[in-house]
Scaffold this motif. Structure first.
Motif, PDB file in Angstrom:
ATOM      1  N   VAL A  14      -4.308  -2.935   9.466  1.00 40.31           N
ATOM      2  CA  VAL A  14      -3.238  -2.717  10.445  1.00 40.31           C
ATOM      3  C   VAL A  14      -3.527  -3.476  11.737  1.00 40.31           C
ATOM      4  CG1 VAL A  14      -2.272  -0.971  11.996  1.00 40.31           C
ATOM      5  CG2 VAL A  14      -2.413  -0.510   9.551  1.00 40.31           C
ATOM      6  N   TYR A  15      -4.770  -3.414  12.181  1.00 38.87           N
ATOM      7  CA  TYR A  15      -5.150  -4.069  13.432  1.00 38.87           C
ATOM      8  C   TYR A  15      -4.978  -5.582  13.323  1.00 38.87           C
ATOM      9  CZ  TYR A  15      -7.727  -4.539  17.820  1.00 38.87           C
ATOM     10  OH  TYR A  15      -8.079  -4.805  19.122  1.00 38.87           O
ATOM     11  N   ALA A  16      -5.333  -6.127  12.151  1.00 41.76           N
ATOM     12  CA  ALA A  16      -5.198  -7.567  11.956  1.00 41.76           C
ATOM     13  C   ALA A  16      -3.731  -7.991  11.878  1.00 41.76           C
ATOM     14  CB  ALA A  16      -5.931  -7.990  10.687  1.00 41.76           C
ATOM     15  N   ARG A  17      -2.913  -7.154  11.249  1.00 37.17           N
ATOM     16  CA  ARG A  17      -1.509  -7.513  11.030  1.00 37.17           C
ATOM     17  C   ARG A  17      -0.629  -7.209  12.230  1.00 37.17           C
ATOM     18  NH1 ARG A  17       2.284  -5.294   6.024  1.00 37.17           N
ATOM     19  NH2 ARG A  17       4.126  -6.566   6.494  1.00 37.17           N
ATOM     20  N   TYR A  18      -0.957  -6.144  12.950  1.00 37.93           N
ATOM     21  CA  TYR A  18      -0.088  -5.711  14.049  1.00 37.93           C
ATOM     22  C   TYR A  18      -0.805  -5.748  15.394  1.00 37.93           C
ATOM     23  CZ  TYR A  18       2.862  -3.998  10.260  1.00 37.93           C
ATOM     24  OH  TYR A  18       3.630  -3.898   9.126  1.00 37.93           O
ATOM     25  N   GLY A  19      -1.753  -6.680  15.541  1.00 38.54           N
ATOM     26  CA  GLY A  19      -2.487  -6.790  16.798  1.00 38.54           C
ATOM     27  C   GLY A  19      -1.625  -7.114  17.997  1.00 38.54           C
ATOM     28  N   HIS A  20      -0.409  -7.585  17.743  1.00 35.46           N
ATOM     29  CA  HIS A  20       0.514  -7.889  18.840  1.00 35.46           C
ATOM     30  C   HIS A  20       1.267  -6.658  19.316  1.00 35.46           C
ATOM     31  CE1 HIS A  20       2.855  -7.972  15.140  1.00 35.46           C
ATOM     32  NE2 HIS A  20       3.946  -7.764  15.869  1.00 35.46           N
ATOM     33  N   ARG A  21       1.137  -5.550  18.595  1.00 36.09           N
ATOM     34  CA  ARG A  21       1.850  -4.318  18.935  1.00 36.09           C
ATOM     35  C   ARG A  21       0.969  -3.425  19.793  1.00 36.09           C
ATOM     36  NH1 ARG A  21       5.466  -2.389  14.869  1.00 36.09           N
ATOM     37  NH2 ARG A  21       5.173  -0.359  15.864  1.00 36.09           N
ATOM     38  N   SER A  22       1.378  -3.179  21.026  1.00 37.28           N
ATOM     39  CA  SER A  22       0.559  -2.367  21.920  1.00 37.28           C
ATOM     40  C   SER A  22       0.432  -0.930  21.427  1.00 37.28           C
ATOM     41  CB  SER A  22       1.134  -2.377  23.335  1.00 37.28           C
ATOM     42  OG  SER A  22       2.447  -1.825  23.363  1.00 37.28           O
ATOM     43  N   ASP A  23       1.496  -0.405  20.774  1.00 38.80           N
ATOM     44  CA  ASP A  23       1.418   0.973  20.295  1.00 38.80           C
ATOM     45  C   ASP A  23       0.420   1.098  19.153  1.00 38.80           C
ATOM     46  OD1 ASP A  23       3.105  -0.553  18.655  1.00 38.80           O
ATOM     47  OD2 ASP A  23       4.325   1.170  18.072  1.00 38.80           O
ATOM     48  N   GLY A  45      -3.133   0.609  20.549  1.00 37.65           N
ATOM     49  CA  GLY A  45      -3.500   1.825  21.270  1.00 37.65           C
ATOM     50  C   GLY A  45      -3.855   2.967  20.341  1.00 37.65           C
ATOM     51  N   ALA A  46      -3.123   3.088  19.224  1.00 39.65           N
ATOM     52  CA  ALA A  46      -3.391   4.154  18.257  1.00 39.65           C
ATOM     53  C   ALA A  46      -4.746   3.962  17.595  1.00 39.65           C
ATOM     54  CB  ALA A  46      -2.286   4.188  17.204  1.00 39.65           C
ATOM     55  N   VAL A  47      -5.046   2.725  17.212  1.00 41.42           N
ATOM     56  CA  VAL A  47      -6.338   2.431  16.586  1.00 41.42           C
ATOM     57  C   VAL A  47      -7.471   2.744  17.565  1.00 41.42           C
ATOM     58  CG1 VAL A  47      -7.829   0.630  15.632  1.00 41.42           C
ATOM     59  CG2 VAL A  47      -5.396   0.707  15.007  1.00 41.42           C
ATOM     60  N   LYS A  48      -7.306   2.332  18.820  1.00 37.00           N
ATOM     61  CA  LYS A  48      -8.321   2.595  19.835  1.00 37.00           C
ATOM     62  C   LYS A  48      -8.533   4.094  20.012  1.00 37.00           C
ATOM     63  CE  LYS A  48      -7.657  -1.579  22.637  1.00 37.00           C
ATOM     64  NZ  LYS A  48      -7.199  -2.105  23.956  1.00 37.00           N
ATOM     65  N   ARG A  49      -7.438   4.841  19.991  1.00 38.94           N
ATOM     66  CA  ARG A  49      -7.530   6.293  20.184  1.00 38.94           C
ATOM     67  C   ARG A  49      -8.312   6.945  19.050  1.00 38.94           C
ATOM     68  NH1 ARG A  49      -4.838  11.011  22.023  1.00 38.94           N
ATOM     69  NH2 ARG A  49      -4.425  12.480  20.346  1.00 38.94           N
ATOM     70  N   ILE A  50      -7.991   6.584  17.824  1.00 42.19           N
ATOM     71  CA  ILE A  50      -8.686   7.159  16.664  1.00 42.19           C
ATOM     72  C   ILE A  50     -10.174   6.856  16.718  1.00 42.19           C
ATOM     73  CG2 ILE A  50      -8.945   7.022  14.153  1.00 42.19           C
ATOM     74  CD1 ILE A  50      -5.888   6.493  14.044  1.00 42.19           C
ATOM     75  N   SER A 104       5.230   0.964   5.797  1.00 44.17           N
ATOM     76  CA  SER A 104       5.186   0.005   6.888  1.00 44.17           C
ATOM     77  C   SER A 104       5.005   0.725   8.197  1.00 44.17           C
ATOM     78  CB  SER A 104       6.480  -0.821   6.935  1.00 44.17           C
ATOM     79  OG  SER A 104       7.582   0.031   7.166  1.00 44.17           O
ATOM     80  N   ILE A 105       4.595  -0.013   9.207  1.00 44.53           N
ATOM     81  CA  ILE A 105       4.435   0.559  10.538  1.00 44.53           C
ATOM     82  C   ILE A 105       5.812   0.674  11.183  1.00 44.53           C
ATOM     83  CG2 ILE A 105       3.404   0.223  12.811  1.00 44.53           C
ATOM     84  CD1 ILE A 105       1.414   0.831  10.601  1.00 44.53           C
ATOM     85  N   PRO A 106       6.139   1.841  11.771  1.00 48.34           N
ATOM     86  CA  PRO A 106       7.462   1.985  12.389  1.00 48.34           C
ATOM     87  C   PRO A 106       7.617   1.086  13.598  1.00 48.34           C
ATOM     88  CG  PRO A 106       6.025   3.839  12.932  1.00 48.34           C
ATOM     89  CD  PRO A 106       5.324   3.032  11.878  1.00 48.34           C
ATOM     90  N   ALA A 107       8.855   0.900  13.999  1.00 49.04           N
ATOM     91  CA  ALA A 107       9.149   0.045  15.156  1.00 49.04           C
ATOM     92  C   ALA A 107       8.499   0.601  16.389  1.00 49.04           C
ATOM     93  CB  ALA A 107      10.655  -0.066  15.351  1.00 49.04           C
ATOM     94  N   ALA A 108       8.113  -0.279  17.282  1.00 44.17           N
ATOM     95  CA  ALA A 108       7.442   0.142  18.503  1.00 44.17           C
ATOM     96  C   ALA A 108       8.359   1.027  19.317  1.00 44.17           C
ATOM     97  CB  ALA A 108       7.032  -1.087  19.326  1.00 44.17           C
ATOM     98  N   GLY A 109       7.783   2.114  19.846  1.00 43.21           N
ATOM     99  CA  GLY A 109       8.592   3.023  20.643  1.00 43.21           C
ATOM    100  C   GLY A 109       8.427   2.792  22.116  1.00 43.21           C
ATOM    101  N   GLY A 110       7.528   1.904  22.509  1.00 43.98           N
ATOM    102  CA  GLY A 110       7.316   1.648  23.921  1.00 43.98           C
ATOM    103  C   GLY A 110       5.979   0.981  24.133  1.00 43.98           C
ATOM    104  N   GLU A 111       5.795   0.489  25.325  1.00 40.11           N
ATOM    105  CA  GLU A 111       4.556  -0.202  25.633  1.00 40.11           C
ATOM    106  C   GLU A 111       3.455   0.794  25.935  1.00 40.11           C
ATOM    107  OE1 GLU A 111       3.969  -3.596  25.564  1.00 40.11           O
ATOM    108  OE2 GLU A 111       5.893  -3.483  24.550  1.00 40.11           O
ATOM    109  N   GLU A 112       2.240   0.368  25.667  1.00 44.60           N
ATOM    110  CA  GLU A 112       1.083   1.213  25.975  1.00 44.60           C
ATOM    111  C   GLU A 112       0.952   1.335  27.478  1.00 44.60           C
ATOM    112  OE1 GLU A 112      -2.570  -0.533  24.907  1.00 44.60           O
ATOM    113  OE2 GLU A 112      -3.687   1.339  24.956  1.00 44.60           O
ATOM    114  N   PRO A 113       0.742   2.578  27.960  1.00 45.38           N
ATOM    115  CA  PRO A 113       0.629   2.751  29.417  1.00 45.38           C
ATOM    116  C   PRO A 113      -0.606   2.070  29.960  1.00 45.38           C
ATOM    117  CG  PRO A 113       0.112   4.794  28.249  1.00 45.38           C
ATOM    118  CD  PRO A 113       0.647   3.846  27.249  1.00 45.38           C
TER     119      PRO A 113
END
Length: 202
Positions: free
Chosen positions: A61-70, A73-78, A193-202
């Motif tokens: 996921v991180y490799a494929r969606y590294g452009h997605r801040s959400d 951020g989720a990977v970092k949180r886990i 699939s990963i859902p659409a981004a809901g917003g930028e990471e704060p």
């Protein structure tokens, strides 16, 4: 049929800040396991195999969606809350609950442990109590008990109360990302699939 962890157990944090997982659930994670928090700040305990599957999934996921801040951020949180617990040489099977997990989950001295098939969830009692009153959860449980696939249930069929559902979400874990596909590789949830981004990471 593979053995599944189930049931709800009350456990207590002792005077030394330690806990002991219920014997009826310990098999689900073994003596060496990992803990982190889910999206509702409950603590989840995952055995080595399930953790390895989750890591493989997250790497992809991180490799494929590294452009997605959400997603990032989720990977970092886990990973930030992840803690390894090793009880292989611990006869008492008691271990200190990591302080950062305790604070994040809102757990004080009483904990509710719930067996969730192949992993364990630890939560504050008040969060678990909120789950029982959720109309959406109760309605969906009726379909599941009858063997109805959730995708076959029309969304409007499940009664929804935004206030109660918000509280009830705290007793549910999103374990699907760590599920393993038929070829042994970790796979995403039912949607695939990963859902659409809901917003930028704060």
């Amino acid at each position: 049929m593979a053995e599944a962890a189930f049931g709800t157990y009350d456990i207590q944090v002792d005077s030394q800040g330690r806990i002991r997982l219920p014997g009826d659930l310990q098999f689900a994670v073994g003596r060496e396991f990992f803990m982190t928090v889910d999206e509702w700040d409950n603590i989840v305990a995952l055995g080595q195999d399930k953790w390895a599957g989750l890591l493989e999934f997250l790497q992809g996921v991180y490799a494929r969606y590294g452009h997605r801040s959400d997603v990032v951020g989720a990977v970092k949180r886990i990973m930030a809350f992840a803690v390894r617990i090793d009880l292989r040489n611990n006869e008492s099977m008691r271990f200190p609950l990591p302080e950062r997990l305790k604070q994040q989950s809102g757990i004080d001295n009483r904990i509710v442990a719930i067996g969730l098939i192949d992993h364990i969830m630890l939560a504050a009692p008040e969060r678990v109590a909120a789950c029982a009153s959720s109309p959406a959860a109760k309605s969906m449980s009726g379909f599941l008990l009858r063997g109805v696939d959730p995708d076959a249930v029309v969304a409007d069929t499940v009664r929804r109360d935004p206030l109660q559902d918000s509280a009830a979400n705290s007793c549910t874990t999103a374990s699907s990302p760590a599920e393993s596909s038929g070829d042994g590789a970790a796979s995403p949830g039912a949607a695939g699939s990963i859902p659409a981004a809901g917003g930028e990471e704060p």
